[in-house]
Design an enzyme around this catalytic site. Structure first.
Site, PDB file in Angstrom:
ATOM      1  N   VAL A  47       0.838  -1.197   0.000  1.00 50.44           N
ATOM      2  CA  VAL A  47       0.000   0.000   0.000  1.00 50.44           C
ATOM      3  C   VAL A  47       0.881   1.258   0.000  1.00 50.44           C
ATOM      4  O   VAL A  47       0.561   2.243  -0.673  1.00 50.44           O
ATOM      5  CB  VAL A  47      -0.954   0.004   1.209  1.00 50.44           C
ATOM      6  CG1 VAL A  47      -1.728   1.312   1.308  1.00 50.44           C
ATOM      7  CG2 VAL A  47      -1.922  -1.168   1.121  1.00 50.44           C
ATOM      8  N   CYS A  94       8.353  -1.018   7.996  1.00 48.42           N
ATOM      9  CA  CYS A  94       7.509  -1.106   6.800  1.00 48.42           C
ATOM     10  C   CYS A  94       8.361  -1.445   5.590  1.00 48.42           C
ATOM     11  O   CYS A  94       9.300  -0.722   5.265  1.00 48.42           O
ATOM     12  CB  CYS A  94       6.764   0.201   6.535  1.00 48.42           C
ATOM     13  SG  CYS A  94       5.775   0.105   5.024  1.00 48.42           S
ATOM     14  N   ILE A 139       5.275  -9.779  14.509  1.00 42.74           N
ATOM     15  CA  ILE A 139       6.213  -9.328  13.489  1.00 42.74           C
ATOM     16  C   ILE A 139       5.485  -8.459  12.455  1.00 42.74           C
ATOM     17  O   ILE A 139       4.292  -8.650  12.236  1.00 42.74           O
ATOM     18  CB  ILE A 139       6.861 -10.535  12.749  1.00 42.74           C
ATOM     19  CG1 ILE A 139       5.802 -11.444  12.125  1.00 42.74           C
ATOM     20  CG2 ILE A 139       7.767 -11.289  13.655  1.00 42.74           C
ATOM     21  CD1 ILE A 139       6.340 -12.572  11.246  1.00 42.74           C
ATOM     22  N   THR A 150       5.432  -7.469   8.315  1.00 46.24           N
ATOM     23  CA  THR A 150       5.380  -8.429   7.207  1.00 46.24           C
ATOM     24  C   THR A 150       6.775  -8.830   6.737  1.00 46.24           C
ATOM     25  O   THR A 150       7.750  -8.107   6.917  1.00 46.24           O
ATOM     26  CB  THR A 150       4.625  -7.819   6.018  1.00 46.24           C
ATOM     27  OG1 THR A 150       5.203  -6.555   5.698  1.00 46.24           O
ATOM     28  CG2 THR A 150       3.151  -7.633   6.347  1.00 46.24           C
ATOM     29  N   GLY A 157      -0.518 -13.120   6.870  1.00 39.99           N
ATOM     30  CA  GLY A 157      -1.503 -14.197   6.810  1.00 39.99           C
ATOM     31  C   GLY A 157      -0.970 -15.491   7.408  1.00 39.99           C
ATOM     32  O   GLY A 157       0.176 -15.552   7.879  1.00 39.99           O
TER      33      GLY A 157
END
Lengths: 302, 255
Positions: free
Chosen positions: A70, A128, A189, A191, A215
């Protein structure tokens, strides 16, 4: 039965937190259930000034997970304080402001500004993977983590959570550096850096080429890292990474986390947070556990 | 809240063209709330192996029947094809088409390929629309009779000329604009077609609504992954296809 947990002096009604970036500012999921159900909301990553984010496509599914890039699209810290925070303060859930920046000075300014607002805690995102400057660049080196945490702490009048990146060789070095710098809590954590290619067009699926993997696919990595970090620090840990069911939450708490954050699971099931909370209660009833805090770190390793 | 998650019983499912699956499910809640142009966020498998739902446009909704048509393309839709009992659907979602039969007396509807299906409910609700449907070849031509039954004028075009007009549907729309009155255009289809429709509409100062698709996460506007570029500057340069769309005015977006 006690579901309350205490993270760095802030009492949460239950250990369920929404993971930054998956839940906006709560408005959309707040239509499905009352935000009073949550322990805390960790809001979409904020930057000092508004950001437009990366071009699409920004998301793709992979086996058991998703990749996203994003790129921190957000209205900026001032718009958050003016328009979003007052809405969130109508609920009993605590509000965690997630901060991202390009420079140490950015983080310091945001910490100062947000400390004067009604947010309950600050989460410093130094992990990020989807922005060029700052972000993960700060979060993959122990000396840098120590330095930035120390600096930001000077301006943070609310408890400071440092969000760690899994894209490192030794997560415990990063956790220790954050603690030494004065972090009040850790969250992990973020990603894992990943990539997917469309074999027909031979082009990366994400416009940003790479993205962050989250996920169910990342859960074992998260559980391992939380377990390792628990061995080296007594700081409160907010565990996240693929928590989809109550059982996943219990597993992550056994590994050492004091609260858990739910991210990708919200996309599968908009009621995921409520269902996970219920799953924790079911487990506690089944095993006669009166206090949810009694689960944290209770993994038995001989 | 007008949308929620429901387990919807499959009433019928048939392949109407190669890999094109026409599904009707039972859902009083979604069907009664659904507006033309909105979409469904459909679970195609279990949480663990397929974490993302798939956005699929609503083709029709009446009483307690909800109809959608999808193309079997990747592992999600391949798996969806196998579900025979109940489908987990979140909906109805998104901003619908703007329908104003008093203001727009001469609407034109143009769709391409699987982009024709979201236009069916719209066509039913418009007064006197002219409908142009484009497909690759005769094998893909679907719903022609149904469109014909709900409007006076449906024209089919195929890229290879194997059925109907030989060429692109937009050529037909261009002819209509040159010779007749069109006061609003509704479009859904592949991006090259939408680009051409947008250019045509704007060159002729005709209001135009286009329905977009994008890879999607939450489907409700929280995750900011299904973005499309707009002419707005700043935070909302990229708007959310799931919430601000899928239907946009052509002048809002950059294709």
């Amino acid at each position: 039965m006690n579901m309350k947990v205490n993270i760095a002096g802030v009492e949460l009604n239950n250990p369920i937190i929404t993971a930054s970036g998956t839940y906006g500012f709560g408005r959309e999921y707040g239509e499905f259930y009352s935000l009073n159900e949550l322990g805390a909301i960790c809001v979409k990553g904020l930057t000092l000034l508004p950001r437009e984010g990366n071009p699409p496509p920004r998301i793709t599914e992979t086996y058991g997970g998703i990749l996203n890039s994003v790129g921190l699209q957000n209205p900026g810290v001032e718009a958050f304080i003016e328009y979003e925070l007052p809405e969130l303060k109508k609920y009993t859930c605590k509000v965690i402001a997630n901060m991202s920046g390009n420079t140490i000075e950015d983080y310091c300014k945001m910490a100062e500004r947000l400390s004067d607002s009604d947010v309950d805690m600050l989460e410093m995102n130094i992990s990020c993977p989807n922005v060029k400057a700052g972000g993960v660049a700060f979060g993959t080196n122990a000396d840098t983590i120590l330095n930035i945490t120390k600096e930001v702490k000077k301006y943070a009048k609310k408890p400071l959570i440092v969000k760690l990146s899994p894209n490192v060789t030794d997560i415990t070095e990063m956790a220790k550096a954050a603690e030494q710098g004065g972090a009040d809590a850790l969250s992990l954590i973020n990603t894992l850096l990943g990539m997917a290619i469309d074999i027909k067009t031979r082009r990366p699926i994400l416009a940003n080429v790479t993205g962050g993997l989250s996920g169910p696919a990342v859960k074992p990595v998260a559980v391992r890292m939380i377990y390792q970090v628990r061995q080296c620090t007594n700081l409160p840990i907010i565990g996240m990474g693929g928590v989809t069911t109550g059982d996943d939450a219990i597993e992550m708490m056994l590994a050492g986390s004091n609260a858990i954050a739910v991210g990708t699971a919200n996309f599968m099931n908009p009621y995921a947070c409520v269902d996970i909370k219920k799953g924790i209660v079911d487990y506690m009833e089944k095993y006669n556990i009166d206090d949810v805090n009694d689960i944290s770190g209770k993994v038995i390793v001989k | 809240m007008s949308h929620d998650v429901y387990k919807c019983k499959v009433i019928s499912k048939k392949e109407i063209a190669p890999n094109i699956i026409d599904v009707t499910v039972e859902s009083k809640e979604i069907a009664s709330a659904a507006m033309a142009g909105q979409f469904l966020h459909v679970k195609c498998g279990d949480d663990i192996s397929m974490p993302l739902r798939r956005p699929i446009s609503i083709c029709d909704a009446e009483d307690d029947k909800l109809r959608f048509i999808f193309e079997v393309k990747g592992r999600g839709t391949k798996n969806l094809l196998l579900i025979d009992d109940e489908i987990d659907i979140m909906g109805p979602l998104g901003t619908p088409f703007t329908i104003d039969n008093d203001k727009y007396k001469n609407p034109a509807v143009i769709g391409g390929g699987i982009g024709t299906y979201p236009l069916f409910k719209l066509t039913k609700e418009l007064d006197n629309p002219t409908v142009y449907l484009g497909f690759r070849s005769e094998a893909q031509v679907t719903l022609e009779d149904e469109f014909n039954s709900v409007c006076d004028m449906t024209v089919v075009a195929t890229d290879d000329g194997s059925y109907g007009y030989n060429g692109y549907a937009i050529d037909l729309l261009k002819g209509k604009i040159e010779n007749d009155v069109v006061d609003i255009i509704y479009a859904c289809g592949p991006k090259p077609m939408l680009k051409a429709v947008k250019a045509l509409a704007e060159a002729n100062n005709i209001p135009c609504q286009i329905s977009l698709e994008e890879r999607m996460g939450c489907g409700i506007g929280a995750c900011l992954t299904c973005s499309c570029e707009t002419k707005t500057e700043g935070t909302w340069k990229y708007k959310r296809v799931c919430k601000n769309g899928p239907v946009f005015w052509s002048t809002e977006v950059v294709l």
